[in-house]
Design a protein around this motif. Structure first.
Motif, PDB file in Angstrom:
ATOM      1  N   TRP A   1       9.538   5.603  -1.507  1.00 45.76           N
ATOM      2  CA  TRP A   1       7.924   5.204  -1.717  1.00 45.76           C
ATOM      3  C   TRP A   1       7.103   6.306  -1.790  1.00 45.76           C
ATOM      4  O   TRP A   1       5.721   6.028  -2.558  1.00 45.76           O
TER       5      TRP A   1
ATOM      6  N   ARG B   1       0.528   6.964  -7.993  1.00 45.24           N
ATOM      7  CA  ARG B   1      -0.843   6.240  -8.675  1.00 45.24           C
ATOM      8  C   ARG B   1      -2.177   6.091  -8.383  1.00 45.24           C
ATOM      9  O   ARG B   1      -2.737   6.699  -7.198  1.00 45.24           O
TER      10      ARG B   1
ATOM     11  N   TRP C   1      -1.545   6.454   0.752  1.00 40.36           N
ATOM     12  CA  TRP C   1      -0.298   7.935   0.065  1.00 40.36           C
ATOM     13  C   TRP C   1      -1.120   8.173  -0.518  1.00 40.36           C
ATOM     14  O   TRP C   1      -1.313   9.270  -1.098  1.00 40.36           O
TER      15      TRP C   1
ATOM     16  N   ARG D   1       2.501  -0.295   0.463  1.00 37.52           N
ATOM     17  CA  ARG D   1       1.543  -0.328  -1.268  1.00 37.52           C
ATOM     18  C   ARG D   1       0.399   0.904  -0.519  1.00 37.52           C
ATOM     19  O   ARG D   1       0.143   1.577  -1.189  1.00 37.52           O
TER      20      ARG D   1
ATOM     21  N   TYR E   1       4.135   5.937  -4.622  1.00 33.16           N
ATOM     22  CA  TYR E   1       3.248   5.333  -4.743  1.00 33.16           C
ATOM     23  C   TYR E   1       1.512   6.099  -4.772  1.00 33.16           C
ATOM     24  O   TYR E   1       0.835   6.759  -4.601  1.00 33.16           O
TER      25      TYR E   1
END
Length: 183
Positions: free
Chosen positions: A176, A183, A111, A95, A180
């Motif tokens: 992935w 966000r 990310w 994450r 992420y």
């Protein structure tokens, strides 16, 4: 002992096409693919070499040459550390971001600092050697246009002769990134 690197392939083999991120704990760093046969073979050969080096250290110690035995024991420990590092090399996701683990260094990119993770056709290095061949590579672009070296290629030690594993791994890393990065 659970082998966490096997869970990604098991999720795909079970036919769970709707499971893009097959892990329960997204905070833990995970490699979204199994290490390839060439990487495992090289590490196995290094561990075999290390066993002979450690055996020779024991023989040298029994011959009452403690200084020489300690030097050879240190060489054996370095060979074991190299084998473990080779097995650890690759792309890891969580994450928090994307981590590219190399033999001598590790680069972690959150990310939020990435603008794009995609698969492209380009010349790639064959098994990490200077020779290049035409292939596919997973590349990540940072915000601002900076680009890391290819994260994965279809001709590296993990995916040479395993094209379906390369497709699964790149798709998983891209998912992935898509999830992420937003966000």
């Amino acid at each position: 002992m659970p082998l966490s690197f096997l869970t990604a392939d098991r999720a795909f083999e079970a036919g769970a096409d709707d499971v893009a991120l097959p892990y329960d704990d997204h905070d833990q760093w995970r490699r979204p693919y199994r290490p390839g046969p060439y990487r495992v073979g090289i590490a196995a050969l290094l561990l075999l070499l290390a066993s002979f080096v450690l055996l020779s250290a024991m023989i040298i110690a029994f011959a009452a040459e403690l200084t020489g035995a300690l030097i050879v024991l240190g060489v054996g420990a370095v060979v074991i550390a190299c084998a473990l590092r080779i097995l650890r090399m690759g792309v890891w996701v969580s994450r928090a971001g994307l981590r590219r683990v190399g033999f001598l260094g590790t680069v972690t990119v959150p990310w939020g600092q990435t603008s794009n993770v995609r698969t492209v056709q380009q010349p790639v290095r064959w098994l990490g050697l200077p020779r290049t061949v035409q292939g596919q590579a997973l590349v990540m672009e940072r915000q601002g246009g900076a680009q890391l070296p290819p994260l994965l290629t279809d001709h590296n030690a993990d995916f040479l002769s395993r094209p379906e594993a390369f497709e699964r791994a790149t798709d998983t890393v891209e998912v992935w990134g898509d999830e992420y990065r937003q966000r």
